[in-house]
Motif scaffolding. Structure first.
Motif, short mmCIF file in Angstrom:
data_model
loop_
_atom_site.label_atom_id
_atom_site.label_comp_id
_atom_site.label_asym_id
_atom_site.label_seq_id
_atom_site.Cartn_x
_atom_site.Cartn_y
_atom_site.Cartn_z
N MET A 1 0.83 -1.21 0.00
CA MET A 1 0.00 0.00 0.00
C MET A 1 0.86 1.25 0.00
SD MET A 1 -3.25 0.97 2.43
CE MET A 1 -4.38 -0.10 1.54
N LEU A 2 1.92 1.26 0.82
CA LEU A 2 2.80 2.41 0.86
C LEU A 2 3.51 2.61 -0.48
CD1 LEU A 2 4.33 4.69 2.23
CD2 LEU A 2 5.95 2.99 3.13
N LYS A 3 4.01 1.54 -1.06
CA LYS A 3 4.71 1.64 -2.34
C LYS A 3 3.80 2.23 -3.41
CE LYS A 3 7.27 -1.12 -5.74
NZ LYS A 3 7.72 -2.48 -6.11
N LYS A 4 2.56 1.76 -3.47
CA LYS A 4 1.63 2.27 -4.48
C LYS A 4 1.24 3.72 -4.18
CE LYS A 4 -0.45 1.35 -8.30
NZ LYS A 4 0.33 0.96 -9.48
N ALA A 5 1.10 4.05 -2.91
CA ALA A 5 0.72 5.42 -2.54
C ALA A 5 1.84 6.40 -2.87
CB ALA A 5 0.40 5.48 -1.05
N LEU A 6 3.09 6.00 -2.67
CA LEU A 6 4.22 6.86 -3.03
C LEU A 6 4.27 7.09 -4.54
CD1 LEU A 6 6.95 5.42 -0.65
CD2 LEU A 6 5.87 7.67 -0.48
N GLU A 7 3.89 6.06 -5.29
CA GLU A 7 3.87 6.17 -6.75
C GLU A 7 2.75 7.08 -7.23
OE1 GLU A 7 2.42 3.37 -10.43
OE2 GLU A 7 3.40 2.37 -8.75
N LEU A 8 1.52 6.81 -6.78
CA LEU A 8 0.37 7.58 -7.24
C LEU A 8 0.32 8.97 -6.62
CD1 LEU A 8 -2.39 4.81 -7.12
CD2 LEU A 8 -1.22 5.68 -9.14
N GLY A 9 0.90 9.10 -5.44
CA GLY A 9 0.86 10.38 -4.74
C GLY A 9 1.52 11.52 -5.49
N GLU A 10 2.43 11.18 -6.37
CA GLU A 10 3.11 12.22 -7.16
C GLU A 10 2.13 13.00 -8.02
OE1 GLU A 10 6.20 13.03 -6.95
OE2 GLU A 10 7.17 11.34 -5.94
N GLU A 11 1.05 12.34 -8.44
CA GLU A 11 0.14 12.93 -9.43
C GLU A 11 -1.09 13.61 -8.82
OE1 GLU A 11 1.16 12.89 -12.53
OE2 GLU A 11 2.90 11.70 -11.92
N VAL A 12 -1.29 13.52 -7.49
CA VAL A 12 -2.53 14.00 -6.89
C VAL A 12 -2.31 15.25 -6.05
CG1 VAL A 12 -3.42 11.64 -6.88
CG2 VAL A 12 -2.38 12.56 -4.80
N ASP A 13 -3.43 15.89 -5.71
CA ASP A 13 -3.40 17.08 -4.86
C ASP A 13 -3.71 16.76 -3.41
OD1 ASP A 13 -3.27 19.12 -7.17
OD2 ASP A 13 -5.04 17.92 -7.67
N ILE A 14 -4.51 15.71 -3.21
CA ILE A 14 -5.01 15.36 -1.87
C ILE A 14 -4.80 13.87 -1.64
CG2 ILE A 14 -7.05 15.30 -0.37
CD1 ILE A 14 -8.23 17.51 -2.28
N ILE A 15 -4.32 13.51 -0.45
CA ILE A 15 -4.18 12.11 -0.06
C ILE A 15 -4.99 11.88 1.21
CG2 ILE A 15 -2.60 10.28 0.67
CD1 ILE A 15 -0.37 11.77 -0.86
#
Length: 385
Positions: free
Chosen positions: A246-260
């Protein structure tokens, strides 16, 4: 306004300001057409319907009018419906029999559905084949000349798959939204051995409710999903199992989003994993646990300028203690908002929640109701940041 149009945008705004023409031909599958058209409307579309005369033997005009909320056209008149609908609509979706597919492939125009197809030479057209599998195989050469939706095959027949069709339409002409939200959701699992795991009972209902609320507000939404409820087909989701995944995917997708937003029930402890399968013949085993990584903390370390929202679940604590613990977590991780709730009041899987929305400047709001209702309140607070 036709009451059907009141459904518009009740799920998402992916098809907001989009106009879709649905063409129907004489297959028993078109009894699903009203449901299909209403689902397109729920994603924001305006839907028009044309049909061949033969369809009247299968489904009535009033049922189709109920489905789309507009007049249904069966023939081309002096109003030149094939031209006006082409000018009006962004996409043409044809529920097509073997006969119709063969006509389309060979540019035969002998009814309102096939004639209108010739107008859409520079606009997207999606064909939905509906027929017996034998007929499908017989006309596959003609079908391959067209842009069609991969069919759903059951009981030797090709049937209408509403979710697949709507998703294809969204992929083809759906709106792209500027603001993006990433939601971590569901429960993670940690392996004891290669067969067994420890986990928790989080359903993921809160995260899905948040995703739906953000979609209705015009956000692009991504969900990273552990175990839990099935994510609706129109939400972009990524399946994981462990907290590390979950962390690995969140670090990947987090680059493209404004809100987590993390409402996932992430394992606090991880077992020392044994290779293979622990024998079921032993009378007793000892499982050694170590403290797990804190996913939200890692996300804040990486994404210092993004809006990050966390959840803090406790069990059977008083209101003051619940809020204090949540505030400490908010400050420790540098969150913008934290949502605190007591699982002893509404346990995992409940449709309802009592929670406290706590902002980084100290404001606390108590809210309770269905998770869908509370999700709307959370989205409203996030939008104000």
């Amino acid at each position: 306004m036709h009451p059907t149009k009141l459904l518009r945008g009740s799920k998402t705004r992916y098809l907001e300001n989009k106009k879709i023409l649905v063409g129907l031909t004489s297959s028993i599958a078109i009894i699903e057409a009203p449901k299909l058209m209403r689902e397109l409307i729920r994603h924001g579309a305006e839907v028009y319907c044309i049909a061949t005369e033969e369809t009247k033997k299968i489904i009535g005009e009033e049922a189709l009018k109920f489905g789309c909320g507009n007049k249904v056209y069966y023939e081309i008149t002096g109003d030149l419906e094939h031209i006006s609908l082409y000018n009006e609509c962004d996409l043409y979706l044809i529920i097509a029999t073997a006969n119709t597919i063969s006509k389309l492939a060979n540019k035969i125009a002998d009814n309102i559905v096939t004639t209108t197809y010739l107008m859409f030479k520079d606009k997207p057209v999606l064909v939905v084949p509906v027929m017996h599998i034998n007929m499908y195989e017989s006309i596959k050469e003609n079908l391959d000349k067209l842009k069609y939706i991969t069919p759903k095959i059951e009981e030797g027949k090709i049937k209408i798959d509403i979710e697949r069709i709507v998703k294809e339409v969204i992929d083809k002409i759906g709106n792209k939204f500027e603001k993006k939200v990433l939601i971590l959701n569901g429960s993670t699992v940690e392996f004891i051995d290669d067969v067994r795991v420890i986990t928790n009972l989080s359903s993921g209902k809160m995260g899905i409710a948040l995703a739906e609320a953000f979609l209705r507000e015009g956000y692009e939404v991504y969900i990273i999903m552990g175990l839990g409820e099935e994510v609706p087909y129109y939400i972009k989701s990524f399946k994981v199992l462990t907290s590390e995944e979950m962390l690995k995917k969140a670090l990947e997708l987090g680059e493209e989003v404004d809100i987590i937003i993390s409402c996932a029930a992430i394992s606090d402890f991880v077992p020392e994993k044994k290779e293979g399968k622990i024998s079921s013949d032993v009378e007793e085993i000892t499982i050694k646990l170590r403290r797990n990584i804190k996913v939200l903390k890692k996300l804040r370390e990486r994404f210092k300028d993004k809006i990050i929202v966390g959840f803090k679940a406790e069990y059977n604590v008083d209101e003051k203690e619940l809020i204090e613990r949540a505030k400490r977590r908010l400050e420790e991780y540098g969150l913008d908002i934290i949502i605190a709730n007591d699982l002893s009041k509404n346990y995992f899987g409940s449709d309802n929640i009592e929670a406290y929305i706590i902002k980084k400047y100290g404001e606390v709001k108590k809210c309770h109701g269905s998770k869908k209702e509370v999700a709307k309140l959370i989205v409203s607070e996030v939008k104000q940041l």
